[in-house]
Design a protein around this motif. Structure first.
Motif, PDB file in Angstrom:
ATOM      1  N   GLY A  41       0.801  -1.218   0.000  1.00  0.00           N
ATOM      2  CA  GLY A  41       0.000   0.000   0.000  1.00  0.00           C
ATOM      3  C   GLY A  41       0.836   1.270   0.000  1.00  0.00           C
ATOM      4  N   ALA A  42       0.445   2.199   0.864  1.00  0.00           N
ATOM      5  CA  ALA A  42       1.115   3.500   0.934  1.00  0.00           C
ATOM      6  C   ALA A  42       2.582   3.365   1.331  1.00  0.00           C
ATOM      7  N   TYR A  43       2.912   2.367   2.164  1.00  0.00           N
ATOM      8  CA  TYR A  43       4.313   2.171   2.563  1.00  0.00           C
ATOM      9  C   TYR A  43       5.163   1.792   1.357  1.00  0.00           C
ATOM     10  N   ALA A  44       4.659   0.881   0.537  1.00  0.00           N
ATOM     11  CA  ALA A  44       5.396   0.462  -0.657  1.00  0.00           C
ATOM     12  C   ALA A  44       5.569   1.636  -1.613  1.00  0.00           C
ATOM     13  N   GLU A  45       4.538   2.472  -1.715  1.00  0.00           N
ATOM     14  CA  GLU A  45       4.602   3.639  -2.598  1.00  0.00           C
ATOM     15  C   GLU A  45       5.601   4.676  -2.081  1.00  0.00           C
ATOM     16  N   ALA A  46       5.525   5.010  -0.814  1.00  0.00           N
ATOM     17  CA  ALA A  46       6.337   6.083  -0.247  1.00  0.00           C
ATOM     18  C   ALA A  46       7.798   5.701  -0.051  1.00  0.00           C
ATOM     19  N   LEU A  47       8.065   4.448   0.321  1.00  0.00           N
ATOM     20  CA  LEU A  47       9.416   4.046   0.714  1.00  0.00           C
ATOM     21  C   LEU A  47      10.065   3.058  -0.257  1.00  0.00           C
ATOM     22  N   ALA A  48       9.499   2.886  -1.439  1.00  0.00           N
ATOM     23  CA  ALA A  48      10.026   1.930  -2.424  1.00  0.00           C
ATOM     24  C   ALA A  48      11.539   2.062  -2.545  1.00  0.00           C
ATOM     25  N   LEU A  49      12.206   0.936  -2.670  1.00  0.00           N
ATOM     26  CA  LEU A  49      13.667   0.914  -2.667  1.00  0.00           C
ATOM     27  C   LEU A  49      14.278   1.720  -3.801  1.00  0.00           C
ATOM     28  N   GLY A  50      13.577   1.930  -4.899  1.00  0.00           N
ATOM     29  CA  GLY A  50      14.104   2.737  -5.996  1.00  0.00           C
ATOM     30  C   GLY A  50      13.968   4.237  -5.770  1.00  0.00           C
ATOM     31  N   LYS A  51      13.190   4.616  -4.769  1.00  0.00           N
ATOM     32  CA  LYS A  51      12.975   6.042  -4.485  1.00  0.00           C
ATOM     33  C   LYS A  51      14.100   6.601  -3.628  1.00  0.00           C
ATOM     34  N   SER A  52      14.384   7.862  -3.847  1.00  0.00           N
ATOM     35  CA  SER A  52      15.401   8.543  -3.055  1.00  0.00           C
ATOM     36  C   SER A  52      14.777   8.993  -1.738  1.00  0.00           C
ATOM     37  N   VAL A  53      15.130   8.284  -0.670  1.00  0.00           N
ATOM     38  CA  VAL A  53      14.626   8.597   0.666  1.00  0.00           C
ATOM     39  C   VAL A  53      15.820   8.670   1.609  1.00  0.00           C
ATOM     40  N   ARG A  54      15.906   9.751   2.359  1.00  0.00           N
ATOM     41  CA  ARG A  54      16.977   9.900   3.359  1.00  0.00           C
ATOM     42  C   ARG A  54      16.500   9.323   4.672  1.00  0.00           C
ATOM     43  N   VAL A  55      17.440   8.796   5.457  1.00  0.00           N
ATOM     44  CA  VAL A  55      17.083   8.175   6.727  1.00  0.00           C
ATOM     45  C   VAL A  55      17.993   8.715   7.827  1.00  0.00           C
ATOM     46  N   ALA A  56      17.394   9.055   8.958  1.00  0.00           N
ATOM     47  CA  ALA A  56      18.158   9.506  10.125  1.00  0.00           C
ATOM     48  C   ALA A  56      17.965   8.500  11.251  1.00  0.00           C
ATOM     49  N   LEU A  57      19.040   8.226  11.955  1.00  0.00           N
ATOM     50  CA  LEU A  57      19.004   7.346  13.112  1.00  0.00           C
ATOM     51  C   LEU A  57      19.364   8.181  14.335  1.00  0.00           C
ATOM     52  N   ASN A  58      18.435   8.281  15.261  1.00  0.00           N
ATOM     53  CA  ASN A  58      18.636   9.101  16.463  1.00  0.00           C
ATOM     54  C   ASN A  58      19.098  10.509  16.104  1.00  0.00           C
ATOM     55  N   GLN A  59      18.400  11.098  15.125  1.00  0.00           N
ATOM     56  CA  GLN A  59      18.578  12.480  14.677  1.00  0.00           C
ATOM     57  C   GLN A  59      19.911  12.742  13.983  1.00  0.00           C
ATOM     58  N   THR A  60      20.542  11.700  13.443  1.00  0.00           N
ATOM     59  CA  THR A  60      21.765  11.835  12.659  1.00  0.00           C
ATOM     60  C   THR A  60      21.554  11.152  11.319  1.00  0.00           C
ATOM     61  N   MET A  61      21.738  11.896  10.222  1.00  0.00           N
ATOM     62  CA  MET A  61      21.586  11.300   8.895  1.00  0.00           C
ATOM     63  C   MET A  61      22.528  10.108   8.795  1.00  0.00           C
ATOM     64  N   SER A  62      22.008   8.977   8.302  1.00  0.00           N
ATOM     65  CA  SER A  62      22.766   7.731   8.332  1.00  0.00           C
ATOM     66  C   SER A  62      22.602   6.941   7.040  1.00  0.00           C
ATOM     67  N   GLU A  63      23.531   6.039   6.808  1.00  0.00           N
ATOM     68  CA  GLU A  63      23.455   5.100   5.687  1.00  0.00           C
ATOM     69  C   GLU A  63      22.506   3.973   6.075  1.00  0.00           C
ATOM     70  N   GLU A  64      21.977   3.278   5.075  1.00  0.00           N
ATOM     71  CA  GLU A  64      21.054   2.190   5.358  1.00  0.00           C
ATOM     72  C   GLU A  64      21.730   1.002   6.039  1.00  0.00           C
ATOM     73  N   SER A  65      23.045   0.990   6.077  1.00  0.00           N
ATOM     74  CA  SER A  65      23.780  -0.080   6.758  1.00  0.00           C
ATOM     75  C   SER A  65      23.904   0.166   8.266  1.00  0.00           C
ATOM     76  N   ALA A  66      23.461   1.336   8.742  1.00  0.00           N
ATOM     77  CA  ALA A  66      23.557   1.663  10.173  1.00  0.00           C
ATOM     78  C   ALA A  66      22.720   0.685  11.000  1.00  0.00           C
ATOM     79  N   VAL A  67      23.250   0.313  12.164  1.00  0.00           N
ATOM     80  CA  VAL A  67      22.605  -0.669  13.041  1.00  0.00           C
ATOM     81  C   VAL A  67      21.520  -0.003  13.886  1.00  0.00           C
TER      82      VAL A  67
END
Length: 83
Positions: A41-67
């Motif tokens: 649904g909306a999750y697949a649309e918004a976060l699809a792996l081909g889309k450019s989405v930035r991710v922050a872990l504990n308020q620090t921009m991080s790579e998807e490999s972050a634990v």
């Protein structure tokens, strides 16, 4: 483990919520994103792996490999454009 998710800008609009708490087995940000996309649904649309989405872990921009650990805060951001 339980983590707090926050969605910003167009992602918040697409998902219809700004935050949620989830239980996850994911150990990295990339695995967490894949779990969310698998919801469909909306999750697949918004976060699809081909889309450019930035991710922050504990308020620090991080790579998807972050634990990800118990109680972490994960923020998802669409690409930022300026003008």
């Amino acid at each position: 483990m339980k983590v707090q998710l926050r969605y910003f800008a167009s992602l918040r609009e697409t998902l219809g919520k700004g935050a949620e708490s989830v239980d996850t087995q994911a150990t990295t940000l990339g695995a967490l994103r894949a779990e969310l996309v698998a919801r469909g649904g909306a999750y697949a649309e918004a976060l699809a792996l081909g889309k450019s989405v930035r991710v922050a872990l504990n308020q620090t921009m991080s790579e998807e490999s972050a634990v990800v650990s118990e109680g972490a805060e994960v923020g998802f951001f669409p690409p930022v454009t300026g003008g």
